[in-house]
Design a protein around this motif. Structure first.
Motif, mmCIF file in Angstrom:
data_model
loop_
_atom_site.group_PDB
_atom_site.id
_atom_site.type_symbol
_atom_site.label_atom_id
_atom_site.label_comp_id
_atom_site.label_asym_id
_atom_site.label_seq_id
_atom_site.Cartn_x
_atom_site.Cartn_y
_atom_site.Cartn_z
ATOM 1 N N HIS A 13 -24.207 26.540 1.907
ATOM 2 C CA HIS A 13 -24.187 25.089 2.051
ATOM 3 C C HIS A 13 -22.983 24.465 1.353
ATOM 4 O O HIS A 13 -22.363 23.533 1.839
ATOM 5 C CB HIS A 13 -25.448 24.540 1.370
ATOM 6 C CG HIS A 13 -26.139 23.524 2.180
ATOM 7 N ND1 HIS A 13 -27.352 23.766 2.772
ATOM 8 C CD2 HIS A 13 -25.796 22.258 2.525
ATOM 9 C CE1 HIS A 13 -27.721 22.691 3.428
ATOM 10 N NE2 HIS A 13 -26.810 21.768 3.290
ATOM 11 N N SER A 165 -25.273 24.980 -6.099
ATOM 12 C CA SER A 165 -26.137 24.668 -4.965
ATOM 13 C C SER A 165 -25.767 23.333 -4.339
ATOM 14 O O SER A 165 -24.870 22.636 -4.804
ATOM 15 C CB SER A 165 -27.580 24.633 -5.471
ATOM 16 O OG SER A 165 -28.459 24.243 -4.453
ATOM 17 N N ASP A 166 -26.486 22.965 -3.283
ATOM 18 C CA ASP A 166 -26.295 21.633 -2.697
ATOM 19 C C ASP A 166 -27.143 20.594 -3.437
ATOM 20 O O ASP A 166 -27.141 19.434 -3.100
ATOM 21 C CB ASP A 166 -26.611 21.645 -1.204
ATOM 22 C CG ASP A 166 -28.084 21.855 -0.920
ATOM 23 O OD1 ASP A 166 -28.825 22.279 -1.829
ATOM 24 O OD2 ASP A 166 -28.507 21.598 0.214
ATOM 25 N N TYR A 171 -35.728 19.627 -9.679
ATOM 26 C CA TYR A 171 -36.490 18.386 -9.829
ATOM 27 C C TYR A 171 -37.984 18.710 -9.923
ATOM 28 O O TYR A 171 -38.413 19.811 -9.569
ATOM 29 C CB TYR A 171 -36.250 17.459 -8.631
ATOM 30 C CG TYR A 171 -34.895 16.784 -8.660
ATOM 31 C CD1 TYR A 171 -34.772 15.451 -9.016
ATOM 32 C CD2 TYR A 171 -33.741 17.492 -8.334
ATOM 33 C CE1 TYR A 171 -33.523 14.825 -9.047
ATOM 34 C CE2 TYR A 171 -32.489 16.880 -8.362
ATOM 35 C CZ TYR A 171 -32.395 15.547 -8.723
ATOM 36 O OH TYR A 171 -31.174 14.939 -8.762
ATOM 37 N N ARG A 176 -35.334 14.991 -1.965
ATOM 38 C CA ARG A 176 -34.975 14.420 -0.652
ATOM 39 C C ARG A 176 -36.190 13.784 0.023
ATOM 40 O O ARG A 176 -36.056 13.046 0.979
ATOM 41 C CB ARG A 176 -34.362 15.482 0.246
ATOM 42 C CG ARG A 176 -33.041 15.988 -0.318
ATOM 43 C CD ARG A 176 -32.293 16.867 0.666
ATOM 44 N NE ARG A 176 -31.465 17.826 -0.042
ATOM 45 C CZ ARG A 176 -30.276 17.533 -0.596
ATOM 46 N NH1 ARG A 176 -29.778 16.329 -0.476
ATOM 47 N NH2 ARG A 176 -29.602 18.463 -1.229
ATOM 48 N N GLY A 209 -33.338 27.642 -0.089
ATOM 49 C CA GLY A 209 -34.344 26.682 -0.521
ATOM 50 C C GLY A 209 -34.553 26.862 -2.010
ATOM 51 O O GLY A 209 -34.063 27.803 -2.609
ATOM 52 N N LYS A 213 -34.423 30.069 -5.641
ATOM 53 C CA LYS A 213 -33.740 29.834 -6.927
ATOM 54 C C LYS A 213 -34.722 29.991 -8.076
ATOM 55 O O LYS A 213 -34.397 30.555 -9.120
ATOM 56 C CB LYS A 213 -33.090 28.459 -6.933
ATOM 57 C CG LYS A 213 -31.900 28.457 -5.990
ATOM 58 C CD LYS A 213 -31.407 27.123 -5.600
ATOM 59 C CE LYS A 213 -30.370 27.268 -4.503
ATOM 60 N NZ LYS A 213 -30.875 27.920 -3.261
HETATM 61 P P1 ADP Z 1 -28.272 26.426 -1.224
HETATM 62 O O1 ADP Z 1 -27.583 26.010 0.017
HETATM 63 O O2 ADP Z 1 -27.513 26.086 -2.459
HETATM 64 O O3 ADP Z 1 -28.732 27.854 -1.218
HETATM 65 P P2 ADP Z 1 -30.767 25.192 -0.377
HETATM 66 O O4 ADP Z 1 -30.327 24.041 0.447
HETATM 67 O O5 ADP Z 1 -31.250 26.394 0.308
HETATM 68 O O6 ADP Z 1 -29.606 25.542 -1.419
HETATM 69 O O7 ADP Z 1 -31.893 24.722 -1.443
HETATM 70 C C1 ADP Z 1 -31.784 23.539 -2.200
HETATM 71 C C2 ADP Z 1 -32.632 22.436 -1.555
HETATM 72 O O8 ADP Z 1 -34.006 22.587 -1.925
HETATM 73 C C3 ADP Z 1 -32.281 21.035 -2.037
HETATM 74 O O9 ADP Z 1 -31.253 20.477 -1.292
HETATM 75 C C4 ADP Z 1 -33.591 20.245 -1.906
HETATM 76 O O10 ADP Z 1 -33.636 19.504 -0.705
HETATM 77 C C5 ADP Z 1 -34.669 21.305 -1.790
HETATM 78 N N1 ADP Z 1 -35.709 21.181 -2.823
HETATM 79 C C6 ADP Z 1 -37.043 21.273 -2.604
HETATM 80 N N2 ADP Z 1 -37.757 21.103 -3.732
HETATM 81 C C7 ADP Z 1 -36.861 20.897 -4.734
HETATM 82 C C8 ADP Z 1 -36.973 20.683 -6.162
HETATM 83 N N3 ADP Z 1 -38.153 20.649 -6.797
HETATM 84 N N4 ADP Z 1 -35.830 20.527 -6.870
HETATM 85 C C9 ADP Z 1 -34.627 20.598 -6.283
HETATM 86 N N5 ADP Z 1 -34.445 20.794 -4.937
HETATM 87 C C10 ADP Z 1 -35.551 20.939 -4.166
#
Ligand code: ADP
Length: 255
Positions: A13, A165-166, A171, A176, A209, A213
């Motif tokens: 991402h 990450s994005d 949180y 979102r 997602g 992580k």
């Molecule tokens: P990457 O592309 O860095 O691998 P992802 O897009 O797969 O990351 O995962 C991060 C996403 O997870 C965030 O953009 C957010 O929308 C979602 N998300 C869901 N729950 C949470 C949370 N508790 N804290 C942070 N992000 C969250």
């Protein structure tokens, strides 16, 4: 906190913009790595982005695993070429290591990889690790290298895994979807229930997602290591943490 060796994982991402690899973000990342190396911090990079790099020269539908494997195979050398060009500006060399998670199940193969990585780092070369997508599909199906990078940090002796990450932090719930979600600055333990409750991946490009992580975080906490989750869209937070020792944004996972 002073670290001797860190793993930095950059998600697809973050490296992708308009379906191609973002040059600016790659330049920022390479600049950060060069600054860390100047301070004698060894860096192993785990980079996604091969599928996007492949897509720029052959726009196949990315929804099938077979096509993603084709794109990753085409894109991997293109991605590395981009990195080599960027690192060359700092007079640094980088190298490619393709692993599948199961390689690290074998003591013998892990040891061989450890020796090579130590030797690369001794020579001031930045090892760039990615999953070998032609023979393993964990990254393409789920995980987006989050688990691989945790395993890399543990097996190759890094005290800290940085996940760029994005999202700028962990949180209390998906920010979102919920405007009252709050950032968590530090996480000391992760329960199995938390892992079950977290939502899964959210786009065509990302496969991780937040749950992958958290799993990576739990894996590292259980092994006495640390993880830092920060945004990859602008590296101020991670620079401040790693270079100045100031924790502004981002979530630190530590016991
Ligand atoms: P990457 O592309 O860095 O691998 P992802 O897009 O797969 O990351 O995962 C991060 C996403 O997870 C965030 O953009 C957010 O929308 C979602 N998300 C869901 N729950 C949470 C949370 N508790 N804290 C942070 N992000 C969250």
């Amino acid at each position: 906190m002073k670290f001797k060796r860190v793993v930095i994982k950059v998600g697809s991402h973050v490296l992708t913009e308009n379906r191609a690899v973002s040059k600016e973000r790659m330049i920022d990342l390479v600049d950060l790595i060069a600054q860390l190396m100047q301070r004698d911090i060894e860096v192993i990079l785990v980079s996604s982005g091969a599928v996007s790099a492949g897509y720029t020269v052959l726009p196949l539908d990315r929804l099938t695993i077979g096509n993603k494997q084709v794109l990753a195979s085409i894109g991997q050398p293109l991605l590395l070429k981009m990195y080599q060009e960027k690192f060359a500006k700092y007079n640094l060399l980088c190298s490619q290591i393709l692993l599948s998670a199961s390689d690290l199940d074998s003591k013998k193969r892990t040891h061989l990889a450890q020796v090579t990585i130590d030797n690369l780092l001794k020579n001031r070369v930045v090892p760039i690790i990615n999953e070998n997508d032609v023979i393993a599909t964990e990254e393409l199906v789920f995980g987006d290298n989050d688990q691989l990078s945790a395993s890399v940090a543990d097996n190759f002796g890094a005290e800290l895994l940085v996940i760029l990450s994005d999202i700028d932090a962990l949180y209390t719930k998906d920010p979102r979807k919920y405007s009252d979600a709050k950032t968590r600055k530090e996480v000391n333990y992760i329960t199995d229930k938390e892992l079950e409750d977290m939502p899964s991946p959210n786009s065509e490009f990302a496969t991780g997602g937040i749950v992958t992580k958290l799993k990576a975080g739990k894996y590292l906490l259980d092994r006495g290591r640390k993880m830092f989750l920060a945004t990859g869209f602008g590296l101020d937070d991670i620079k401040s943490f790693l270079l100045d020792g100031v924790h502004k944004g981002g979530t630190l996972f530590k016991r």
